[in-house]
Design an enzyme around this catalytic site. Structure first.
Site, mmCIF file in Angstrom:
data_model
loop_
_atom_site.group_PDB
_atom_site.id
_atom_site.type_symbol
_atom_site.label_atom_id
_atom_site.label_comp_id
_atom_site.label_asym_id
_atom_site.label_seq_id
_atom_site.Cartn_x
_atom_site.Cartn_y
_atom_site.Cartn_z
ATOM 1 N N LYS A 1 0.841 -1.197 0.000
ATOM 2 C CA LYS A 1 0.000 0.000 0.000
ATOM 3 C C LYS A 1 0.878 1.250 0.000
ATOM 4 O O LYS A 1 0.686 2.156 -0.786
ATOM 5 C CB LYS A 1 -0.915 -0.039 1.237
ATOM 6 N N GLU B 1 10.602 -4.521 4.474
ATOM 7 C CA GLU B 1 10.686 -5.925 4.060
ATOM 8 C C GLU B 1 10.382 -6.065 2.567
ATOM 9 O O GLU B 1 11.133 -6.705 1.818
ATOM 10 C CB GLU B 1 9.662 -6.775 4.843
ATOM 11 N N GLY C 1 -4.772 -2.129 5.172
ATOM 12 C CA GLY C 1 -3.968 -3.257 4.685
ATOM 13 C C GLY C 1 -4.629 -4.592 4.959
ATOM 14 O O GLY C 1 -4.717 -5.457 4.080
ATOM 15 N N ARG C 2 -5.142 -4.773 6.159
ATOM 16 C CA ARG C 2 -5.718 -6.074 6.531
ATOM 17 C C ARG C 2 -7.126 -6.279 5.965
ATOM 18 O O ARG C 2 -7.744 -7.310 6.202
ATOM 19 C CB ARG C 2 -5.709 -6.234 8.050
ATOM 20 N N GLU D 1 -4.520 -6.849 14.824
ATOM 21 C CA GLU D 1 -4.084 -5.502 14.427
ATOM 22 C C GLU D 1 -5.267 -4.541 14.528
ATOM 23 O O GLU D 1 -5.098 -3.352 14.768
ATOM 24 C CB GLU D 1 -3.509 -5.517 12.997
ATOM 25 N N HIS E 1 -3.596 -33.437 17.914
ATOM 26 C CA HIS E 1 -2.449 -34.234 18.357
ATOM 27 C C HIS E 1 -1.314 -33.340 18.835
ATOM 28 O O HIS E 1 -0.170 -33.760 18.895
ATOM 29 C CB HIS E 1 -1.989 -35.149 17.218
ATOM 30 N N LYS F 1 9.349 -0.404 13.959
ATOM 31 C CA LYS F 1 9.978 -0.159 12.646
ATOM 32 C C LYS F 1 11.044 0.924 12.787
ATOM 33 O O LYS F 1 12.138 0.807 12.231
ATOM 34 C CB LYS F 1 8.931 0.330 11.635
HETATM 35 O O1 F6P Z 1 3.252 -3.066 9.784
HETATM 36 C C1 F6P Z 1 1.886 -3.136 9.670
HETATM 37 C C2 F6P Z 1 1.411 -2.811 8.299
HETATM 38 O O2 F6P Z 1 1.298 -1.446 8.137
HETATM 39 C C3 F6P Z 1 0.087 -3.515 8.028
HETATM 40 O O3 F6P Z 1 -0.983 -2.824 8.516
HETATM 41 C C4 F6P Z 1 0.126 -3.662 6.547
HETATM 42 O O4 F6P Z 1 -0.781 -4.616 6.108
HETATM 43 C C5 F6P Z 1 1.565 -4.064 6.347
HETATM 44 O O5 F6P Z 1 2.272 -3.292 7.281
HETATM 45 C C6 F6P Z 1 2.111 -3.860 4.971
HETATM 46 O O6 F6P Z 1 2.044 -2.525 4.564
HETATM 47 P P1 F6P Z 1 2.232 -2.121 3.055
HETATM 48 O O7 F6P Z 1 1.145 -2.729 2.265
HETATM 49 O O8 F6P Z 1 2.165 -0.621 3.030
HETATM 50 O O9 F6P Z 1 3.568 -2.610 2.590
#
Ligand code: F6P
Length: 537
Positions: free
Chosen positions: A201, A207, A265-266, A351, A382, A502
């Site tokens: 987003k 990452e 995002g979620r 979240e 199990h 972060k």
């Molecule tokens: O770190 C949390 C977050 O902001 C989530 O809410 C989101 O889904 C994820 O990181 C990834 O964010 P992006 O889509 O901006 O890379």
């Protein structure tokens, strides 16, 4: 702002919690009002430890805390995400073509369908082989690079809808910044036929950007005979709200699929973030997925409280959390296809509702979001079920059952379902000492074999796992999360709690090569940094 704990219904519910009987007793009466159906989802809450008196009081709590008006405000596009001053409009992502919703002067449904059409054209050209890689070969492998909401939904859906996936195109998902993740995917990727979808987003997430850069270097190195401006546009797509950052990365505008800041995002797997899903299952099945979401949206919006499945699910969660003191919910899908569903729900639920202040900034004086986790049955049986049954922690469970196997060949499905029903019964009803004695249990073992029961269970049954039923199932949880957050008066749509980590990580990263800077951190962090450097070198 209404503090739920000051309402009349909250006090009454507190009183009721000390008089409510055990689930096995409650099951003596047929509480049909706890069995509901919507959009193909059959929800049975009769293994919850509540009766009609409790439920009516929970409905009063809904009214006293204004859940319905907040719900309507969400659907209308009001800025209910107050800390970010944004509407919350994932429901618009699945509104049917031709409908309209004007928010802040723009028809958001029109915008949504423009992007869906653009996605469908792209998905079709990849699926048909018309989209060619830089060397002229068609794409047979799609790698979604994203994390959190930009990974979990598509990754979960790819497995859940495995029966609908085009066997000619495989999808992989890279999320972790651990280089092992991207390397393991690249190791089985053919640069000529692999397409990378960078899903973010913000297009700034460390990452994702780190992995995307690694993927870009990898492919440019392997296709070094071809010009960069031929390789990147044929092998990279961006899903983002940040056009400038996408351009800076080198992905052309024509390969960018946008969405909007009102998609959390979620809550984004049915936005452009779902492109890998659409490529895998095809645009028509993707439309069915959206239709399933939408059917549950309509139900949530229109159904009276008494027959509203997300409302009842949310209320059962409130009752368990705030009045029965249960801190954690196990999500137990009896379906291998739903193996990533608990992971998906972890982000959606925690979240969203892992918050300690109300919207007005005042601390809550009551518990909020429960801890969600889980594993598919029967594997979990199990492993950790022992603690569910006889441990000292009280855990409630959502048991999800799929009645029909997609390609029935054996009777394994029946075995699976029998196990799900057995566990639901044992968790909620248990077995007493008297019953064990009657069964002739060795008296020395009776104490060990008592199953206290009384673990609340929601039984969610669907006929078949299809795109449509998956959409409805996810929307059910989204709206249940909403109901809980609305009662607690928290903002379910921000996530400030993930930001500091972060920032600190980037400070630590910047200080690794400057040992003198280590002192600015707390002593334990400074020690760990030195230890890491020592072990590394
Ligand atoms: O770190 C949390 C977050 O902001 C989530 O809410 C989101 O889904 C994820 O990181 C990834 O964010 P992006 O889509 O901006 O890379």
């Amino acid at each position: 702002m209404i503090d739920p704990s000051t309402t009349v219904s909250w006090s009454t519910l507190n009183e009721l919690s000390s008089t409510i009987g055990p689930i096995r007793k409650l099951l003596d009466h047929d509480r049909a009002y706890l069995r509901l159906e919507a959009a193909g989802i059959h929800a049975d809450f009769s293994r919850q430890r509540l009766d009609s008196t409790v439920l009516n009081e929970l409905f009063n709590l809904v009214r006293e805390t204004g859940v319905e008006s907040l719900r309507d405000a969400m659907f209308r596009g009001e800025h209910i995400n107050t800390t970010e001053d944004r509407p919350v409009l994932h429901t618009a992502l699945r509104a049917p073509a031709g409908s309209s919703l004007v928010v802040d002067g723009t028809d958001v449904v029109g915008q949504v369908h423009e992007v869906l059409d653009q996605m469908a054209r792209c998905a079709e050209s990849i699926r048909s082989g018309e989209w060619k890689g830089a060397t002229g070969k068609p794409i047979d492998h799609v790698v979604n690079i994203g994390i959190g909401g930009s990974d979990l939904g598509p990754a979960m859906a790819y497995i859940a809808l495995g029966a609908y996936v085009d066997p000619h195109i495989s999808c992989s998902f890279v999320s972790n910044v651990d280089p092992a993740d991207v390397k393991s995917v690249l190791a089985h990727s053919d640069p000529e036929t692999t397409l990378f979808i960078v899903a973010s987003k913000t297009f700034t997430t460390t990452e994702t950007m780190t992995n995307a850069r690694m993927a870009r270097s990898w492919i440019l190195q392997r296709l070094s005979d071809y010009p960069v401006d031929q390789v990147v546009p044929r092998h990279f797509i961006a899903l983002s709200t940040n056009g400038a950052a996408v351009e800076e990365f080198g992905i052309p505008d024509s390969n960018m699929f946008g969405f909007w800041d009102w998609v959390g995002g979620r809550y984004s797997m049915d936005s452009a973030i779902g492109l890998s899903t659409m490529i895998a299952i095809g645009p028509s099945n993707f439309s069915d997925l959206l239709a399933g979401f939408h059917a549950m949206d309509v139900h949530f919006h229109d159904a009276p409280l008494e027959s509203n499945v997300p409302v009842l699910m949310g209320l059962a969660a409130i009752w368990n959390r705030n009045f029965l003191g249960i801190e954690t919910t196990a999500v137990l899908p009896y379906s291998e296809y739903l193996s990533r569903f608990p992971a998906y729900l972890q982000q959606l639920t925690m979240e969203s509702n892992g918050k300690r202040v109300r919207k007005d900034g005042n601390p809550v004086s009551y518990s909020t979001g429960a801890i969600y986790w889980g594993e598919p049955g029967t594997n979990g049986q199990h492993s950790f079920y022992q603690l569910l049954h006889q441990g000292t922690s009280m855990i409630d469970a959502d048991i999800i059952v799929v009645a029909r196997e997609s390609q029935p060949e054996t009777n394994s499905q029946q075995v699976l379902v029998a196990n799900a029903l057995a566990q639901a019964s044992v968790l909620s009803v248990g077995v007493t000492a008297a019953e064990l004695e009657l069964q002739g249990t060795d008296s020395g073992l009776v104490a060990h074999k008592i199953m206290p029961g009384d673990r609340p269970v929601s039984m969610i049954m669907i006929q078949e796992l299809t795109p449509r039923s998956l959409g409805a199932l996810i929307a059910l949880y989204e709206h249940s999360v909403f109901v809980q957050g609305a009662i607690w008066g928290i903002n379910s749509f921000d996530q400030w709690g993930v930001e500091l980590g972060k920032k600190v990580a980037s400070g630590i990263l910047g200080s690794f090569e400057k040992p003198e800077a280590v002192t600015q951190f707390d002593s334990a962090t400074a020690y760990s940094m030195r230890q890491y450097l020592e072990l590394r070198d």
